[in-house]
Design a protein around this motif. Structure first.
Motif, PDB file in Angstrom:
ATOM      1  N   ARG A   1       0.810  -1.221   0.000  1.00 28.64           N
ATOM      2  CA  ARG A   1       0.000   0.000   0.000  1.00 28.64           C
ATOM      3  C   ARG A   1       0.844   1.273   0.000  1.00 28.64           C
ATOM      4  O   ARG A   1       0.300   2.379  -0.002  1.00 28.64           O
ATOM      5  N   LEU A   2       2.168   1.138   0.016  1.00 31.06           N
ATOM      6  CA  LEU A   2       3.031   2.311  -0.137  1.00 31.06           C
ATOM      7  C   LEU A   2       2.986   2.770  -1.596  1.00 31.06           C
ATOM      8  O   LEU A   2       2.506   2.050  -2.470  1.00 31.06           O
ATOM      9  N   GLN A   3       3.518   3.964  -1.864  1.00 36.06           N
ATOM     10  CA  GLN A   3       3.454   4.538  -3.224  1.00 36.06           C
ATOM     11  C   GLN A   3       4.064   3.604  -4.259  1.00 36.06           C
ATOM     12  O   GLN A   3       5.141   3.025  -4.050  1.00 36.06           O
ATOM     13  N   GLY A   4       3.366   3.469  -5.392  1.00 36.92           N
ATOM     14  CA  GLY A   4       3.873   2.663  -6.500  1.00 36.92           C
ATOM     15  C   GLY A   4       4.289   1.269  -6.049  1.00 36.92           C
ATOM     16  O   GLY A   4       3.548   0.579  -5.358  1.00 36.92           O
ATOM     17  N   LYS A   5       5.488   0.878  -6.428  1.00 37.40           N
ATOM     18  CA  LYS A   5       6.014  -0.441  -6.053  1.00 37.40           C
ATOM     19  C   LYS A   5       7.109  -0.322  -4.993  1.00 37.40           C
ATOM     20  O   LYS A   5       7.932  -1.222  -4.832  1.00 37.40           O
ATOM     21  N   LEU A   6       7.107   0.802  -4.286  1.00 38.62           N
ATOM     22  CA  LEU A   6       8.129   1.033  -3.254  1.00 38.62           C
ATOM     23  C   LEU A   6       8.181  -0.104  -2.237  1.00 38.62           C
ATOM     24  O   LEU A   6       9.251  -0.588  -1.870  1.00 38.62           O
ATOM     25  N   GLY A   7       7.011  -0.550  -1.770  1.00 40.33           N
ATOM     26  CA  GLY A   7       6.964  -1.606  -0.765  1.00 40.33           C
ATOM     27  C   GLY A   7       7.556  -2.920  -1.251  1.00 40.33           C
ATOM     28  O   GLY A   7       8.192  -3.652  -0.496  1.00 40.33           O
ATOM     29  N   TYR A   8       7.344  -3.218  -2.521  1.00 40.34           N
ATOM     30  CA  TYR A   8       7.901  -4.451  -3.111  1.00 40.34           C
ATOM     31  C   TYR A   8       9.428  -4.351  -3.138  1.00 40.34           C
ATOM     32  O   TYR A   8      10.134  -5.313  -2.827  1.00 40.34           O
ATOM     33  N   PHE A   9       9.915  -3.179  -3.501  1.00 43.27           N
ATOM     34  CA  PHE A   9      11.360  -2.941  -3.527  1.00 43.27           C
ATOM     35  C   PHE A   9      11.953  -3.082  -2.122  1.00 43.27           C
ATOM     36  O   PHE A   9      12.953  -3.780  -1.918  1.00 43.27           O
ATOM     37  N   LEU A  10      11.336  -2.439  -1.127  1.00 45.49           N
ATOM     38  CA  LEU A  10      11.841  -2.499   0.248  1.00 45.49           C
ATOM     39  C   LEU A  10      11.805  -3.930   0.776  1.00 45.49           C
ATOM     40  O   LEU A  10      12.730  -4.372   1.473  1.00 45.49           O
TER      41      LEU A  10
ATOM     42  N   ASN B   1       9.090   1.338 -10.000  1.00 45.33           N
ATOM     43  CA  ASN B   1       7.693   0.995 -10.302  1.00 45.33           C
ATOM     44  C   ASN B   1       7.602   0.063 -11.508  1.00 45.33           C
ATOM     45  O   ASN B   1       6.767  -0.845 -11.541  1.00 45.33           O
ATOM     46  N   SER B   2       8.474   0.279 -12.463  1.00 45.07           N
ATOM     47  CA  SER B   2       8.466  -0.552 -13.667  1.00 45.07           C
ATOM     48  C   SER B   2       9.089  -1.933 -13.395  1.00 45.07           C
ATOM     49  O   SER B   2       8.479  -2.965 -13.669  1.00 45.07           O
ATOM     50  N   TRP B   3      10.287  -1.948 -12.809  1.00 49.08           N
ATOM     51  CA  TRP B   3      10.969  -3.235 -12.539  1.00 49.08           C
ATOM     52  C   TRP B   3      10.132  -4.161 -11.663  1.00 49.08           C
ATOM     53  O   TRP B   3      10.033  -5.352 -11.913  1.00 49.08           O
ATOM     54  N   PHE B   4       9.559  -3.592 -10.589  1.00 43.92           N
ATOM     55  CA  PHE B   4       8.896  -4.417  -9.573  1.00 43.92           C
ATOM     56  C   PHE B   4       7.412  -4.634  -9.854  1.00 43.92           C
ATOM     57  O   PHE B   4       6.695  -5.156  -9.018  1.00 43.92           O
ATOM     58  N   SER B   5       6.971  -4.241 -11.070  1.00 41.93           N
ATOM     59  CA  SER B   5       5.595  -4.552 -11.484  1.00 41.93           C
ATOM     60  C   SER B   5       5.486  -5.974 -12.014  1.00 41.93           C
ATOM     61  O   SER B   5       4.388  -6.466 -12.251  1.00 41.93           O
ATOM     62  N   ALA B   6       6.621  -6.617 -12.207  1.00 33.19           N
ATOM     63  CA  ALA B   6       6.622  -7.992 -12.739  1.00 33.19           C
ATOM     64  C   ALA B   6       5.911  -8.932 -11.769  1.00 33.19           C
ATOM     65  O   ALA B   6       5.847  -8.675 -10.565  1.00 33.19           O
TER      66      ALA B   6
ATOM     67  N   THR C   1       7.862 -13.878  -0.467  1.00 37.92           N
ATOM     68  CA  THR C   1       7.618 -12.463  -0.187  1.00 37.92           C
ATOM     69  C   THR C   1       6.851 -11.792  -1.314  1.00 37.92           C
ATOM     70  O   THR C   1       5.898 -11.033  -1.065  1.00 37.92           O
ATOM     71  N   LEU C   2       7.233 -12.068  -2.556  1.00 45.26           N
ATOM     72  CA  LEU C   2       6.520 -11.447  -3.674  1.00 45.26           C
ATOM     73  C   LEU C   2       5.052 -11.880  -3.663  1.00 45.26           C
ATOM     74  O   LEU C   2       4.147 -11.050  -3.806  1.00 45.26           O
ATOM     75  N   ARG C   3       4.821 -13.164  -3.441  1.00 43.72           N
ATOM     76  CA  ARG C   3       3.422 -13.646  -3.413  1.00 43.72           C
ATOM     77  C   ARG C   3       2.677 -13.085  -2.200  1.00 43.72           C
ATOM     78  O   ARG C   3       1.495 -12.719  -2.305  1.00 43.72           O
ATOM     79  N   GLN C   4       3.354 -13.015  -1.062  1.00 37.78           N
ATOM     80  CA  GLN C   4       2.757 -12.445   0.164  1.00 37.78           C
ATOM     81  C   GLN C   4       2.228 -11.025  -0.103  1.00 37.78           C
ATOM     82  O   GLN C   4       1.101 -10.687   0.275  1.00 37.78           O
ATOM     83  N   LEU C   5       3.040 -10.205  -0.770  1.00 42.36           N
ATOM     84  CA  LEU C   5       2.637  -8.817  -1.034  1.00 42.36           C
ATOM     85  C   LEU C   5       1.542  -8.740  -2.092  1.00 42.36           C
ATOM     86  O   LEU C   5       0.611  -7.946  -1.968  1.00 42.36           O
ATOM     87  N   MET C   6       1.653  -9.567  -3.128  1.00 37.70           N
ATOM     88  CA  MET C   6       0.621  -9.550  -4.172  1.00 37.70           C
ATOM     89  C   MET C   6      -0.737  -9.978  -3.598  1.00 37.70           C
ATOM     90  O   MET C   6      -1.751  -9.344  -3.872  1.00 37.70           O
ATOM     91  N   GLU C   7      -0.717 -11.015  -2.780  1.00 38.06           N
ATOM     92  CA  GLU C   7      -1.985 -11.466  -2.170  1.00 38.06           C
ATOM     93  C   GLU C   7      -2.455 -10.473  -1.106  1.00 38.06           C
ATOM     94  O   GLU C   7      -3.644 -10.193  -0.979  1.00 38.06           O
ATOM     95  N   GLY C   8      -1.500  -9.952  -0.354  1.00 39.25           N
ATOM     96  CA  GLY C   8      -1.844  -9.040   0.741  1.00 39.25           C
ATOM     97  C   GLY C   8      -2.421  -7.720   0.274  1.00 39.25           C
ATOM     98  O   GLY C   8      -3.142  -7.050   1.019  1.00 39.25           O
TER      99      GLY C   8
END
Length: 386
Positions: A186-195, A269-274, A310-317
């Motif tokens: 829920r952070l801006q863009g894909k920032l949370g996925y990156f962190l 935002n672009s890299w971590f949209s995968a 982690t990637l699946r956790q965030l996508m589902e979450g």
């Protein structure tokens, strides 16, 4: 996670000496007086919770959780308590997380303690989120893992120039828990996925700019802010917000500094949209810039299983409620402590300190869909319930 670890494998953080000191603090934490580990005080109009283990960077343990939870519930119902303040003793840390070495050591000898730690920690995270009274976390100093869980779900989070935020769990065979699957996407863009995937550290005002803190206050004013909050007379939520806003507006440190990741956000935002970790890695390789290659180097050192979880956790979450996320994360926590990588991460970082974990599986393509699905399976009657 509750189980935190502060260190990194990259020269970017070049702080291995300080990091090792932090880790040593966390591993010595069994020998303190339980009674004084957390202070629960009524002051003025507020209930004040102080994590009181400054020598151990206020690391969270089960007995602290078991003292905080009932007191929080009591103050929530008390007509004389108008707000709740959560803070850490000393100048170094709000809370650096939990003691991962103790968790690892107890997995076989005292599995119930390990289950209780995660279960009760996550229940406390949810209680903070649903608290009926304004809840203010003063996140001054190191705030990682379990410390994030004690703050980010509260209504107000005050950062200072000494705040240091990270969720570095993928580097030790875990995942960013304590509701990371809820707040990170829920952070801006894909920032949370990156962190989440890189464990990147945010400092000072960047913790506010990222949306992890709601306010920023110069640390020398923190004591005055607390006094002003305690002195309020039967305050409403709006009165409390006004005091915080006044201090925030007057804070001068790094006022005009741009966000450390600002120039990279479009690319992040672009890299971590995968949709897969493999695609993220491909994006970084194709970009080829020094920043992209730096992130690639970091990600390649992480547990492949942790990255995929982690990637699946965030996508589902991203579309779940916090209780639903915490139920999912409890399943993940039990799978991780029953697996190989968490204990290998603890060995490599805390016990042998060779900083060279041998992950199993050793690469992403060996982490099968079946492996991944097993981490997310229901625990039946052992599931976390609210």
């Amino acid at each position: 996670m509750g189980l935190w670890k502060v260190w990194s494998f990259t020269s970017r953080f070049n702080s291995s000496k300080r990091t090792n000191t932090i880790l040593q603090h966390l591993t010595m934490s069994k020998h303190t007086d339980a009674a004084a580990e957390v202070l629960l005080e009524r002051k003025g109009c507020a209930g004040v919770i102080t994590l009181n283990r400054p020598k151990f960077l206020n690391a969270l343990n089960l007995s602290m959780i078991q003292q905080i939870y009932p007191q929080l519930k009591k103050w929530e119902q008390d007509p004389e308590t108008f707000l709740i303040i959560m803070k850490g003793a000393g100048e170094k840390a709000f809370c650096a997380g939990g003691d991962i070495r103790v968790i690892s050591e107890n997995t076989k000898t005292n599995p119930k303690m390990v289950q209780d730690f995660f279960r009760e920690e996550y229940m406390l995270n949810n209680a903070i989120d649903s608290c009926l009274k304004p809840y203010i976390a003063l996140i001054h100093g190191i705030t990682m893992g379990g410390g994030v869980g004690l703050s980010v779900h509260g209504q107000f989070r005050v950062a200072t120039e000494k705040s240091l935020f990270a969720m570095p769990e993928t580097a030790i065979g875990l995942f960013p828990d304590v509701g990371g699957g809820y707040f990170l996407p829920r952070l801006q863009g894909k920032l949370g996925y990156f962190l989440a995937l890189t464990g990147f550290r945010l400092k000072g005002r960047d913790v506010y700019t990222a949306g992890i803190a709601t306010h920023f206050v110069d640390s020398e004013k923190l004591g005055m802010l607390e006094d002003d909050l305690l002195a309020l007379n039967s305050p409403s939520k709006e009165n409390i917000a006004d005091v915080l806003e006044t201090y925030h507006t007057k804070s001068k440190i790094d006022q005009d500094k741009s966000f450390i990741l600002e120039e990279h956000m479009d690319k992040i935002n672009s890299w971590f949209s995968a949709n897969t970790v493999e695609e993220i890695i491909e994006n970084l390789q194709q970009d080829g810039s020094s920043f992209a290659l730096e992130q690639l180097k970091v990600i390649n050192k992480m547990s492949p299983t942790s990255l995929k979880i982690t990637l699946r956790q965030l996508m589902e979450g991203s579309s779940k409620t916090l209780p639903e996320v915490l139920t999912m994360e409890y399943r993940l926590s039990q799978a991780c402590i029953g697996g190989h990588d968490f204990h290998e991460g603890v060995r490599a970082v805390l016990i042998d300190k060779d900083q060279n974990p041998k992950w199993k599986p050793a690469n992403l393509k060996e982490v099968t869909d079946e492996d991944l699905n097993n981490h997310f399976n229901s625990l039946g009657s052992n599931d976390l319930k609210f």
